[in-house]
Design a protein around this motif. Structure first.
Motif, mmCIF file in Angstrom:
data_model
loop_
_atom_site.group_PDB
_atom_site.id
_atom_site.type_symbol
_atom_site.label_atom_id
_atom_site.label_comp_id
_atom_site.label_asym_id
_atom_site.label_seq_id
_atom_site.Cartn_x
_atom_site.Cartn_y
_atom_site.Cartn_z
ATOM 1 N N TYR A 1 0.829 -1.199 0.000
ATOM 2 C CA TYR A 1 0.000 0.000 0.000
ATOM 3 C C TYR A 1 0.868 1.254 0.000
ATOM 4 C CZ TYR A 1 -3.048 3.691 1.710
ATOM 5 O OH TYR A 1 -3.708 4.881 1.849
ATOM 6 N N GLU A 2 1.910 1.266 0.815
ATOM 7 C CA GLU A 2 2.816 2.417 0.867
ATOM 8 C C GLU A 2 3.514 2.624 -0.475
ATOM 9 O OE1 GLU A 2 5.220 1.216 4.075
ATOM 10 O OE2 GLU A 2 3.750 1.767 5.633
ATOM 11 N N PHE A 3 3.887 1.512 -1.104
ATOM 12 C CA PHE A 3 4.516 1.602 -2.421
ATOM 13 C C PHE A 3 3.557 2.213 -3.438
ATOM 14 C CE2 PHE A 3 4.944 -0.336 -6.632
ATOM 15 C CZ PHE A 3 6.210 0.110 -6.987
ATOM 16 N N MET A 4 2.289 1.785 -3.409
ATOM 17 C CA MET A 4 1.310 2.296 -4.362
ATOM 18 C C MET A 4 1.047 3.784 -4.139
ATOM 19 S SD MET A 4 0.514 0.003 -6.530
ATOM 20 C CE MET A 4 -0.932 0.753 -7.258
ATOM 21 N N VAL A 5 0.995 4.227 -2.886
ATOM 22 C CA VAL A 5 0.811 5.651 -2.598
ATOM 23 C C VAL A 5 1.968 6.444 -3.200
ATOM 24 C CG1 VAL A 5 0.773 7.397 -0.771
ATOM 25 C CG2 VAL A 5 -0.566 5.295 -0.518
ATOM 26 N N TRP A 6 3.194 5.948 -2.977
ATOM 27 C CA TRP A 6 4.384 6.619 -3.527
ATOM 28 C C TRP A 6 4.360 6.616 -5.048
ATOM 29 C CZ3 TRP A 6 8.259 4.077 -6.413
ATOM 30 C CH2 TRP A 6 9.363 4.881 -6.741
ATOM 31 N N HIS A 7 4.046 5.454 -5.628
ATOM 32 C CA HIS A 7 4.086 5.295 -7.078
ATOM 33 C C HIS A 7 3.060 6.188 -7.757
ATOM 34 C CE1 HIS A 7 3.568 3.275 -11.003
ATOM 35 N NE2 HIS A 7 4.847 2.996 -10.870
ATOM 36 N N ARG A 8 1.868 6.273 -7.200
ATOM 37 C CA ARG A 8 0.821 7.096 -7.813
ATOM 38 C C ARG A 8 1.144 8.577 -7.709
ATOM 39 N NH1 ARG A 8 -3.862 5.020 -9.358
ATOM 40 N NH2 ARG A 8 -4.973 6.978 -8.979
ATOM 41 N N GLY A 9 1.992 8.948 -6.769
ATOM 42 C CA GLY A 9 2.329 10.352 -6.599
ATOM 43 C C GLY A 9 3.510 10.816 -7.419
ATOM 44 N N LEU A 10 4.133 9.895 -8.155
ATOM 45 C CA LEU A 10 5.274 10.284 -8.976
ATOM 46 C C LEU A 10 4.834 11.235 -10.085
ATOM 47 C CD1 LEU A 10 7.203 6.908 -9.462
ATOM 48 C CD2 LEU A 10 7.899 8.857 -8.060
ATOM 49 N N ALA A 11 5.671 12.177 -10.399
ATOM 50 C CA ALA A 11 5.365 13.120 -11.471
ATOM 51 C C ALA A 11 6.537 13.185 -12.443
ATOM 52 C CB ALA A 11 5.083 14.513 -10.902
ATOM 53 N N ILE A 12 6.256 13.644 -13.646
ATOM 54 C CA ILE A 12 7.323 13.827 -14.622
ATOM 55 C C ILE A 12 8.111 15.092 -14.271
ATOM 56 C CG2 ILE A 12 6.272 12.538 -16.502
ATOM 57 C CD1 ILE A 12 6.074 16.302 -16.486
ATOM 58 N N PRO A 13 9.329 15.229 -14.766
ATOM 59 C CA PRO A 13 10.107 16.429 -14.451
ATOM 60 C C PRO A 13 9.426 17.691 -14.970
ATOM 61 C CG PRO A 13 11.504 14.722 -15.408
ATOM 62 C CD PRO A 13 10.098 14.269 -15.573
ATOM 63 N N ARG A 14 9.622 18.758 -14.251
ATOM 64 C CA ARG A 14 9.054 20.035 -14.659
ATOM 65 C C ARG A 14 9.738 20.537 -15.927
ATOM 66 N NH1 ARG A 14 8.636 25.345 -10.694
ATOM 67 N NH2 ARG A 14 7.524 26.709 -12.161
ATOM 68 N N ALA A 15 8.948 21.134 -16.830
ATOM 69 C CA ALA A 15 9.528 21.723 -18.044
ATOM 70 C C ALA A 15 10.424 22.898 -17.656
ATOM 71 C CB ALA A 15 8.423 22.183 -18.988
ATOM 72 N N ARG A 16 11.365 23.207 -18.539
ATOM 73 C CA ARG A 16 12.380 24.205 -18.231
ATOM 74 C C ARG A 16 12.533 25.200 -19.386
ATOM 75 N NH1 ARG A 16 12.829 19.484 -17.854
ATOM 76 N NH2 ARG A 16 13.816 19.279 -19.885
ATOM 77 N N LEU B 1 7.161 12.880 -25.141
ATOM 78 C CA LEU B 1 8.417 13.627 -25.178
ATOM 79 C C LEU B 1 8.747 14.306 -23.858
ATOM 80 C CD1 LEU B 1 8.069 15.284 -28.708
ATOM 81 C CD2 LEU B 1 9.298 13.192 -28.100
ATOM 82 N N TRP B 2 7.779 14.364 -22.949
ATOM 83 C CA TRP B 2 8.069 15.067 -21.691
ATOM 84 C C TRP B 2 9.181 14.361 -20.921
ATOM 85 C CZ3 TRP B 2 2.915 14.523 -18.421
ATOM 86 C CH2 TRP B 2 2.569 13.185 -18.314
ATOM 87 N N GLY B 3 10.093 15.158 -20.386
ATOM 88 C CA GLY B 3 11.184 14.632 -19.591
ATOM 89 C C GLY B 3 12.388 14.140 -20.371
ATOM 90 N N ARG B 4 12.250 13.986 -21.696
ATOM 91 C CA ARG B 4 13.350 13.432 -22.486
ATOM 92 C C ARG B 4 14.540 14.383 -22.546
ATOM 93 N NH1 ARG B 4 14.690 9.447 -22.577
ATOM 94 N NH2 ARG B 4 15.387 9.106 -24.711
ATOM 95 N N GLY B 5 14.296 15.677 -22.359
ATOM 96 C CA GLY B 5 15.384 16.630 -22.415
ATOM 97 C C GLY B 5 16.378 16.490 -21.284
ATOM 98 N N LEU B 6 16.008 15.751 -20.233
ATOM 99 C CA LEU B 6 16.905 15.551 -19.101
ATOM 100 C C LEU B 6 17.690 14.246 -19.197
ATOM 101 C CD1 LEU B 6 14.577 16.756 -16.203
ATOM 102 C CD2 LEU B 6 16.544 17.944 -17.165
ATOM 103 N N ALA B 7 17.535 13.534 -20.308
ATOM 104 C CA ALA B 7 18.165 12.216 -20.431
ATOM 105 C C ALA B 7 19.677 12.286 -20.265
ATOM 106 C CB ALA B 7 17.804 11.585 -21.775
ATOM 107 N N ALA B 8 20.305 13.259 -20.911
ATOM 108 C CA ALA B 8 21.760 13.352 -20.844
ATOM 109 C C ALA B 8 22.232 13.701 -19.439
ATOM 110 C CB ALA B 8 22.269 14.389 -21.834
ATOM 111 N N ILE B 9 21.417 14.446 -18.704
ATOM 112 C CA ILE B 9 21.800 14.875 -17.359
ATOM 113 C C ILE B 9 21.618 13.760 -16.343
ATOM 114 C CG2 ILE B 9 21.259 16.505 -15.498
ATOM 115 C CD1 ILE B 9 20.393 18.495 -17.636
#
Length: 214
Positions: free
Chosen positions: A55-70, A150-158
């Motif tokens: 249950y704790e894992f699912m709460v954490w997993h559902r709260g994950l977000a993609i990186p903020r655009a820059r 495509l969201w978040g792909r710009g951070l791949a190299a970093i």
């Protein structure tokens, strides 16, 4: 047949049985999504975590977000977005979606415990979540490719995951990835990729900057 032979030679396998028919029955049964893995007629697995930890894992997993655009206010990034839209990339790499009511399915092991819901969210994945044919050389799945968000792909190299692009990482950067879309005139993205090819270098660079910002 090859799979069945490997299972027959491994008595420790949860799919092992004395006959081919029984092995097939076990494989089909245990791999069905609706099968209770901890209570069935073939093999009862041991849980790898407690219900509370799950249950704790699912709460954490559902709260994950993609990186903020820059850098969205950068003039070159804004120009790149404008060109991206004009040449038709957004017809498949659709910028935004509105999510639904988030009526999630609750596994039996955490029944009665509510998970957080994130209903009616506006998201910007830059994907239509569909498959299109690109007809690339040495392709797989009959040339069908899912429109990669495509969201978040710009951070791949970093973040260390690499800058390779496309489903099989054949492209070494964004420009190569775009041009692979035009490998064949039959490609569903041929016209957009051709328009990108004919852009000025400044506009091509601006598109890449935009892709790295989202």
């Amino acid at each position: 047949k090859e799979v069945i032979e490997k299972i027959k030679n491994d008595p420790t396998s949860p799919f092992w049985a004395s006959t081919d028919d029984e092995i097939s029955k076990r494989v089909n049964g245990l791999l069905k999504p609706g099968t209770n893995q901890f209570s069935n007629e073939w093999h009862n697995f041991e849980p790898e975590m407690s219900a509370d930890h799950f249950y704790e894992f699912m709460v954490w997993h559902r709260g994950l977000a993609i990186p903020r655009a820059r850098n969205l206010n950068d003039a070159r990034v804004q120009q790149g977005k404008k060109v991206f839209m004009e040449i038709g990339c957004a017809s498949c790499h659709r910028p935004s979606w509105k999510t639904g009511s988030d009526n999630y399915w609750t596994p039996n092991m955490i029944a009665g415990k509510k998970l957080p819901r994130y209903a009616n969210q506006t998201i910007y994945p830059y994907s239509d979540m569909m498959q299109h044919k690109l007809y690339m050389a040495n392709d797989i799945h009959g040339s069908w490719c899912r429109t990669t968000p495509l969201w978040g792909r710009g951070l791949a190299a970093i973040n260390g995951s690499g800058v390779e692009r496309l489903h099989d990482c054949r492209a070494r950067n964004e420009v190569e990835a775009i041009m692979w879309h035009a490998y064949s005139k039959n490609s569903h993205a041929y016209n957009s990729a051709l328009k990108f090819y004919n852009l000025s270098k400044a506009d091509r660079d601006a598109v890449v900057m935009f892709l790295r910002s989202i």
